[in-house]
Design a protein around this motif. Structure first.
Motif, mmCIF file in Angstrom:
data_model
loop_
_atom_site.group_PDB
_atom_site.id
_atom_site.type_symbol
_atom_site.label_atom_id
_atom_site.label_comp_id
_atom_site.label_asym_id
_atom_site.label_seq_id
_atom_site.Cartn_x
_atom_site.Cartn_y
_atom_site.Cartn_z
ATOM 1 N N LEU A 40 31.792 46.086 37.012
ATOM 2 C CA LEU A 40 32.015 45.301 38.223
ATOM 3 C C LEU A 40 31.898 46.160 39.479
ATOM 4 O O LEU A 40 31.347 45.730 40.499
ATOM 5 N N LEU A 41 32.421 47.381 39.423
ATOM 6 C CA LEU A 41 32.318 48.273 40.580
ATOM 7 C C LEU A 41 30.863 48.626 40.886
ATOM 8 O O LEU A 41 30.501 48.863 42.042
ATOM 9 N N ALA A 42 30.030 48.661 39.858
ATOM 10 C CA ALA A 42 28.625 48.982 40.064
ATOM 11 C C ALA A 42 27.825 47.794 40.580
ATOM 12 O O ALA A 42 26.929 47.956 41.404
ATOM 13 N N LEU A 43 28.169 46.578 40.120
ATOM 14 C CA LEU A 43 27.366 45.400 40.444
ATOM 15 C C LEU A 43 27.958 44.541 41.558
ATOM 16 O O LEU A 43 27.217 43.853 42.272
ATOM 17 N N ALA A 44 29.276 44.539 41.675
ATOM 18 C CA ALA A 44 29.936 43.704 42.686
ATOM 19 C C ALA A 44 31.171 44.439 43.212
ATOM 20 O O ALA A 44 32.309 44.032 42.965
ATOM 21 N N PRO A 45 30.959 45.538 43.945
ATOM 22 C CA PRO A 45 32.095 46.373 44.364
ATOM 23 C C PRO A 45 33.103 45.659 45.255
ATOM 24 O O PRO A 45 34.315 45.879 45.113
ATOM 25 N N GLU A 46 32.647 44.826 46.166
ATOM 26 C CA GLU A 46 33.591 44.121 47.049
ATOM 27 C C GLU A 46 34.454 43.153 46.250
ATOM 28 O O GLU A 46 35.664 43.069 46.448
ATOM 29 N N ALA A 47 33.835 42.426 45.343
ATOM 30 C CA ALA A 47 34.598 41.510 44.491
ATOM 31 C C ALA A 47 35.597 42.274 43.638
ATOM 32 O O ALA A 47 36.739 41.824 43.433
ATOM 33 N N ALA A 48 35.189 43.445 43.142
ATOM 34 C CA ALA A 48 36.082 44.260 42.319
ATOM 35 C C ALA A 48 37.311 44.699 43.110
ATOM 36 O O ALA A 48 38.443 44.629 42.615
ATOM 37 N N LEU A 49 37.106 45.144 44.349
ATOM 38 C CA LEU A 49 38.231 45.606 45.167
ATOM 39 C C LEU A 49 39.219 44.483 45.423
ATOM 40 O O LEU A 49 40.441 44.682 45.335
ATOM 41 N N TYR A 50 38.721 43.289 45.736
ATOM 42 C CA TYR A 50 39.624 42.158 45.985
ATOM 43 C C TYR A 50 40.320 41.712 44.704
ATOM 44 O O TYR A 50 41.538 41.481 44.685
ATOM 45 N N ALA A 51 39.568 41.599 43.613
ATOM 46 C CA ALA A 51 40.148 41.122 42.352
ATOM 47 C C ALA A 51 41.207 42.078 41.833
ATOM 48 O O ALA A 51 42.314 41.662 41.437
ATOM 49 N N TYR A 52 40.900 43.376 41.853
ATOM 50 C CA TYR A 52 41.860 44.348 41.331
ATOM 51 C C TYR A 52 43.019 44.574 42.306
ATOM 52 O O TYR A 52 44.127 44.912 41.893
ATOM 53 N N GLY A 53 42.770 44.376 43.603
ATOM 54 C CA GLY A 53 43.866 44.446 44.566
ATOM 55 C C GLY A 53 44.877 43.328 44.349
ATOM 56 O O GLY A 53 46.089 43.552 44.361
ATOM 57 N N ILE A 54 44.372 42.117 44.125
ATOM 58 C CA ILE A 54 45.254 40.983 43.835
ATOM 59 C C ILE A 54 45.984 41.209 42.520
ATOM 60 O O ILE A 54 47.182 40.932 42.388
ATOM 61 N N SER A 55 45.263 41.727 41.536
ATOM 62 C CA SER A 55 45.865 42.016 40.233
ATOM 63 C C SER A 55 46.979 43.057 40.366
ATOM 64 O O SER A 55 48.044 42.926 39.735
ATOM 65 N N PHE A 56 46.754 44.073 41.183
ATOM 66 C CA PHE A 56 47.766 45.114 41.396
ATOM 67 C C PHE A 56 49.024 44.528 42.018
ATOM 68 O O PHE A 56 50.149 44.847 41.600
ATOM 69 N N GLY A 57 48.858 43.651 43.010
ATOM 70 C CA GLY A 57 50.018 43.005 43.622
ATOM 71 C C GLY A 57 50.779 42.151 42.629
ATOM 72 O O GLY A 57 52.024 42.188 42.573
ATOM 73 N N ALA A 58 50.057 41.377 41.810
ATOM 74 C CA ALA A 58 50.707 40.543 40.799
ATOM 75 C C ALA A 58 51.435 41.402 39.769
ATOM 76 O O ALA A 58 52.499 41.025 39.261
ATOM 77 N N ALA A 59 50.872 42.565 39.462
ATOM 78 C CA ALA A 59 51.489 43.460 38.479
ATOM 79 C C ALA A 59 52.837 43.970 38.977
ATOM 80 O O ALA A 59 53.829 43.968 38.229
ATOM 81 N N ILE A 60 52.879 44.409 40.219
ATOM 82 C CA ILE A 60 54.133 44.950 40.765
ATOM 83 C C ILE A 60 55.205 43.868 40.823
ATOM 84 O O ILE A 60 56.354 44.075 40.404
ATOM 85 N N VAL A 61 54.851 42.684 41.334
ATOM 86 C CA VAL A 61 55.814 41.592 41.439
ATOM 87 C C VAL A 61 56.330 41.199 40.060
ATOM 88 O O VAL A 61 57.544 41.053 39.843
ATOM 89 N N SER A 62 55.429 41.024 39.103
ATOM 90 C CA SER A 62 55.826 40.603 37.751
ATOM 91 C C SER A 62 56.671 41.658 37.056
ATOM 92 O O SER A 62 57.687 41.339 36.419
ATOM 93 N N GLY A 63 56.270 42.931 37.166
ATOM 94 C CA GLY A 63 57.008 43.998 36.499
ATOM 95 C C GLY A 63 58.442 44.106 36.992
ATOM 96 O O GLY A 63 59.388 44.165 36.185
ATOM 97 N N TYR A 64 58.622 44.117 38.298
ATOM 98 C CA TYR A 64 59.975 44.226 38.845
ATOM 99 C C TYR A 64 60.789 42.961 38.581
ATOM 100 O O TYR A 64 62.007 43.033 38.357
ATOM 101 N N ALA A 65 60.148 41.795 38.606
ATOM 102 C CA ALA A 65 60.868 40.549 38.334
ATOM 103 C C ALA A 65 61.384 40.511 36.905
ATOM 104 O O ALA A 65 62.514 40.081 36.642
ATOM 105 N N ILE A 66 60.555 40.968 35.957
ATOM 106 C CA ILE A 66 60.981 40.984 34.553
ATOM 107 C C ILE A 66 62.155 41.942 34.357
ATOM 108 O O ILE A 66 63.142 41.632 33.676
#
Length: 403
Positions: free
Chosen positions: A100-126
């Motif tokens: 994804l970083l090779a073919l769609a870098p902008e999409a990768a940055l947004y998708a993984y950025g959103i995923s990172f935010g969801a990870a932090i919220v979910s981890g601390y909530a659990i």
């Protein structure tokens, strides 16, 4: 009709080049830090409980699955919380990140950025609230009554849902045991030779795998020749064969009988590389098994996963999230390629980025099946919520961020 032997050889080859070589680099770097710090790195992580989900998410965010794989044994030995495991798995970018970083870098940055935010919220909530761990655990227990202790998802969840009281793996406490080493002899010499050959092969596979990703993950012919395709094939098959040997036989002769856990410290740089090779071999065996299961189901079960994920409307992010339930990176690599072709929406890509656990789920399945099942549930829920919300608010966004 697909060739069963061809699928077998392809899975064996790709499992080592596409996954094993990259995992090896991550694990050896972490192990070397352990060696240089005398084990203080894990000790600091154990003491700093508040930072664990954040650190887990950062490790998961690194392209490939090596960072996430490192975190799984820490949970099994009781060093980190279950929320940290979930945060790591949600943030896991997997091997599809390279594509994804090779073919769609902008999409990768947004998708993984959103995923990172969801990870932090979910981890601390659990870790803070438990989020129904007890109810999920009871449901899993009904599905698999003989499941092993799942740490935070076991019967003690009501008392302290974030605690993980320590585990055993195959009846062996998760600590390094040099007493497992056999008496020196031919098999010991052979196992050390196989270990050295494994690293030489891993280096070739790493170069081949990097070139493969930079080329956009094309189909690679199965051939033995002095070409890129030949190096890819020979390194992949040789590395997998050596991995199976080290995992099944060699570990019993060179002091790594209990794989799938984090070492407290290392005696030398060679010991560090030896441990990394054993851990990676363990993962590679499981990855190959996952690849084979996926390929045989798709080829002989007439299952078109990409078409399902590309379904119209809100079924697109739902399909992306459900696809992430499949362990391993093979389906996710397919999805990344399909997205780069403009066939599925950004909402489906993001839902998959959140729900996919990558190859990190294989060692967790091997060591604690109940925890693996519950962790997969927890990574899928935020994937559905975020994916559907993106689709409703911003629309499908086909081709967003594609070069």
């Amino acid at each position: 009709m697909a060739d069963p032997v061809g699928i077998l050889l392809g899975s064996v080859r790709d499992g080592f080049v596409q996954v094993g070589a990259f995992v090896a680099i991550t694990v050896v770097l972490f192990s070397y830090l352990q060696y240089r710090t005398g084990g203080r790195l894990v000790e600091r992580l154990e003491r700093n409980e508040r930072a664990q989900p954040l650190i887990g998410a950062l490790l998961g965010l690194t392209p490939g699955c090596g960072g996430a794989i490192v975190m799984m044994p820490l949970y099994v030995r009781g060093s980190v919380s279950f929320g940290t495991v979930v945060a790591t798995l949600i943030a896991t970018a997997g091997d599809s990140a390279f594509v994804l970083l090779a073919l769609a870098p902008e999409a990768a940055l947004y998708a993984y950025g959103i995923s990172f935010g969801a990870a932090i919220v979910s981890g601390y909530a659990i870790d803070r609230f438990g989020l129904g761990v007890g109810r999920v655990d009871r449901a899993v227990a009904r599905l698999r009554p003989t499941a092993t202790d799942g740490g935070v998802v076991s019967g003690t969840a009501g008392a302290n849902p974030a605690a993980n009281p320590g585990h055993e793996y195959d009846g062996v406490a998760c600590s390094h045991d040099h007493s497992r080493k056999r008496e020196p002899g031919f098999m010991t010499w052979l196992s050390h030779a196989a270990h050295v050959a494994w690293w030489a092969t891993a280096l070739v596979a790493l170069i081949a795998g990097t070139v493969y990703l930079l080329r956009g993950a094309p189909d690679v012919a199965m051939t033995v020749a002095p070409t890129f395709e030949g190096a890819f094939t020979v390194a992949g098959i040789t590395g997998s064969i050596l991995s199976v040997y080290l995992y099944a036989v060699g570990r019993r002769y060179i002091g790594e009988g209990g794989v799938g856990h984090v070492r407290e410290s290392f005696h030398s740089a060679y010991d560090t590389f030896q441990h990394a090779a054993m851990e990676t071999s363990f993962v590679t065996v499981w990855v190959i098994a996952g690849y084979l299961l996926y390929e045989y189901v798709v080829q002989f079960g007439n299952v078109d996963i990409a078409a399902f994920a590309a379904a119209a409307g809100l079924l697109a992010p739902v399909g992306g999230a459900l696809l992430g339930l499949i362990p391993g990176c093979g389906p996710q690599i397919v999805l990344a390629g399909v997205y780069a072709e403009g066939a599925i929406p950004f909402s489906a890509l993001t839902a998959n980025a959140i729900s996919q656990d990558g190859d990190a789920l294989f060692p967790l399945i091997a060591m604690d099946k109940t925890a693996a099942i519950v962790a997969s549930i927890y990574t899928t829920v935020p994937a559905l919520v975020v994916g559907i919300a993106l689709h409703v608010v911003f629309g499908p966004l086909f081709g967003f961020g594609v070069l």
